[in-house]
Design an enzyme around this catalytic site. Structure first.
Site: not given
Length: 747
Positions: A18, A21, A433, A632, A636
């Protein structure tokens, strides 16, 4: 003595039944010196530990609190998965055997109870029910052994879990029934009822629910299985001038590897010879095969569709793109969003709370209930304990997270952790961007307009010859365009790069100038004839460049960074989700305005530096927005790290990818829209699961305690409670697996 080296270790956990645990196991492992980061996945019954702690010490820590831990071999993902599959299959068979044994006894008893009275009055009834009691005890000892063992271990460690509730519930029903058999005279006539069928039926039904869960767990791991299935077993390398097939683990960096049509790429590398088309769909989500030739990169797991390729191995073993993807998906599936941690906390306090409620309910029946009050008290106690078992609550979040992150991986979306998965669904503002994100990131020649009777081929031959000496990004666009036109370059002399304006030089004894209007003005070259066309280009997000030969304007060449084919459609998808879009770019305002107009973005900021992007993210966050950032490039990276969720375009730089929370393996912004859609679907699924788990407990506990009895005479049967508990687990795992069939809407 612990090693100082930081490693990652994975274990299969045994005996965890459960959500409560999870907290105990994580707490025990975190207490081990050298264990820095512990994450347990309850749905998968695995735990990941980072740090320098020794394996044996970690296993002992788990065993000391009553659970088992088996190490997973990190060197072979497939072997580890096979081992876990065998373990799950054995556990499933054991649960089904236990279910059949328990129901084999419980169902006939329940049917008998529906037809005949199960009270004990005569000596023959005492003997008969005494035999039934012994049979039931054997069933409990064999089929229910794991529950009683788990409850005892939990008790020794001063805790309580699902096993505690089952053991107390079934044990109470059996002990009361045996008391009725052994000493019926001590109880009123109406209280001499046995509940042996309840003990057997509850164990049978709960075992059936756990068996369903084990089967469902196997399905949630499909994404990992498919990714691991992409790994080639062998590679054909060229050594000592001869081709030989070797095990994938024996490939070395620098090996020359040959791949024939239909074969998998075994490791990452750079193509040396040949040309072909590769199916990279399982890595990128992009269905169209990708052309590859000398100089291109290939990644492990992609499938060679047509020609033969010879490439040099650059990344092997755990360094390959595929291995990194598998590792990222596994780590993300093990991590918990905050909504999941809340469920774990609730599970941790739920069991002792239920035990108190059960005792209070029993006392209320003993003191205020009708005769036989003791029988009603036992039924209420047993039923409350059974129906409140929180196993479904512990499953609610991890099952959905595993399926959701696996589904994202199928679409080429790598989610770093569960928190990012949850936050993505809440994004209100997305900062994009421009270069390489909305546009292709590679300038191209779009238009060539000639003047003064100049010939276009001659113009391009001269311009390309001049620009072949330049390192400017626009120069590459010129030379690439000329190469496609099969232009032959001439030697350049007196080359000079004029900062901020352009270049000059001599080709074939002709003085050449190529650059912006400022360059033409410097050399007093008339460009009035090209003014209108240059203005048109600028308004269309194109950069106009002037070419003059011997102080006379010869051509106006437009260079632009084209939009990605699907940027407009993907941006509309994001806007339809109610997300406010902001475009940031270091480009000039005119170009930024033209691009923003083309894709339908009203809010844009041009001529920004990397720190300006971070400041923009911070400003939007201070305004109460949940901000996503997509980019990318290296510039950035700071903004990606600062945003609530950073999305890196997988075709970009490693720095950007490392700074982001989510990596889009495709270059398309549809991946961004897909990520948000999958995130929203997963969080919705988690909420449905939590509701499905809670509704059984919240509605069932009062009914089990007997609140409806004074009004309509209904008191829940313990067997019904066991069925409801099994049904709640089945509801959660079935609903979570619905996500496997989810597909983001592309409209």
């Amino acid at each position: 003595m612990s090693s100082s080296k930081t490693t990652e270790q994975n274990f299969i956990i045994e005996g965890a039944n459960c959500g409560s645990c999870v907290a105990k196991i994580e707490k025990a492992l975190n207490s081990v010196q050298g264990a820095n980061n512990v994450e347990m996945n309850f749905a998968d019954r695995t735990v990941r530990v980072e740090g320098s702690a020794q394996q044996s010490t970690l296993i002992s820590a788990v065993e000391n609190i009553g659970y088992g831990a088996k190490p997973m071999d990190n060197t072979s993902e497939q072997d580890a998965l096979d081992e876990k599959a065998k373990s799950d299959e054995a556990h499933y068979k054991k649960l089904m055997r236990n279910m059949m044994l328990a129901l084999g006894v419980g169902v006939p008893l329940m049917i008998y109870g529906l037809i005949f009275d199960m009270s004990v009055t005569t000596i023959n009834q005492r003997i008969a029910w005494g035999v039934v009691g012994i049979i039931t005890f054997v069933v409990m000892a064999v089929a229910g052994k794991q529950f009683y063992k788990g409850a005892w271990q939990s008790f020794k460690n001063h805790g309580a879990n699902m096993d505690t509730l089952i053991a107390l519930g079934t044990g109470t029903a059996w002990l009361y029934s045996m008391f009725v058999v052994l000493a019926p005279s001590l109880l009123p006539q109406v209280a001499r009822h046995v509940y042996f069928e309840a003990s057997s039926m509850i164990i049978g039904l709960i075992s059936l629910g756990l068996a369903f869960e084990v089967k469902a767990r196997g399905r949630t791991s499909q994404a990992i299985k498919r990714l691991i299935g992409l790994q080639a077993k062998t590679a054909r390398v060229i050594r000592d001038g001869a081709e030989q097939d070797i095990d994938i683990s024996d490939v070395q960096k620098g090996d020359h590897v040959r791949v024939r049509p239909g074969e998998k790429i075994p490791v990452d590398g750079d193509v040396l010879e040949g040309s072909s088309r590769l199916d990279e769909s399982m890595l990128t989500g992009e269905p169209m095969p990708v052309s590859k030739q000398a100089g291109d990169k290939v990644v492990a797991g992609s499938i060679n569709k047509s020609g033969t390729l010879l490439f040099e191995a650059t990344h092997i073993g755990q360094e390959t793109t595929l291995a990194n993807i598998i590792n990222m998906v596994k780590r993300a599936q093990n991590s918990k969003p905050s909504i999941g941690r809340l469920a774990d906390v609730i599970s941790g306090i739920f069991v002792p709370t239920v035990m108190i409620i059960a005792i209070l309910a029993a006392l209320a029946w003993l003191n205020f209930g009708p005769a036989p009050s003791i029988a009603y008290a036992v039924v209420a106690l047993t039923t409350v304990l059974i129906i409140a078992c929180p196993c479904a609550l512990g499953l609610a979040t991890p099952m959905s997270v595993m399926v959701g992150i696996g589904k994202a991986a199928e679409f080429g979306i790598l989610i770093r952790n569960g928190e990012s998965l949850q936050t993505t669904s809440k994004i209100t503002t997305m900062i994009l961007d421009k270069t390489g994100t909305i546009t292709q990131g590679a300038p191209q020649v779009t238009d060539v307009v000639t003047f003064n009777n100049a010939d276009e081929n001659n113009v391009m031959q001269l311009v390309a010859s001049l620009e072949s000496s330049s390192e400017h990004p626009l120069a590459e666009a010129i030379t690439q365009y000329a190469k496609k036109q099969s232009v032959t370059l001439s030697k350049v002399t007196d080359f000079d790069a004029i900062t901020g304006k352009g270049v000059s030089g001599t080709v074939n004894e002709q003085t050449l100038l190529f650059g912006n209007k400022a360059l033409m003005d410097k050399y007093e070259i008339a460009v009035d004839d090209a003014a209108e066309q240059a203005h048109t280009f600028a308004n269309d997000a194109k950069t106009p460049m002037y070419f003059a030969c011997n102080n006379q304007l010869m051509a106006l060449i437009a260079v632009a960074d084209p939009l990605k084919e699907d940027s407009v459609q993907a941006i509309k998808r994001l806007q339809n989700e109610g997300i406010h879009l902001v475009m940031l770019t270091g480009d000039n305002k005119a170009t930024a305005h033209a691009v923003a107009k083309k894709v339908g973005i009203d809010d844009f900021i041009a001529e920004v530096l990397p720190e300006d992007k971070v400041n923009e993210v911070t400003k939007r966050q201070q305004q109460g927005e949940i901000v996503g950032m997509t980019g990318d490039g290296i510039n950035d990276a700071p903004a990606l790290a600062k945003a609530d969720v950073g999305f890196a375009i997988g075709t970009g730089t490693d720095v950007a990818i490392e700074s982001a929370d989510i990596t889009l393996m495709r270059g398309s912004l549809h991946g961004l829209a897909d990520a948000i859609a999958i995130s929203s679907a997963t969080i919705k699924n988690i909420k449905q699961n939590l509701f499905g788990a809670f509704i059984y407990n919240v509605a069932g506990i009062p009914i089990a305690a007997g609140v409806l009895y004074p009004f309509i005479g209904v008191l829940l049967n313990p067997v019904v409670a066991g069925a409801a508990m099994a049904l709640s687990s089945l509801t959660v795992v079935t609903n979570a697996n619905r996500l496997r069939f989810y597909k983001p809407n592309k409209r």
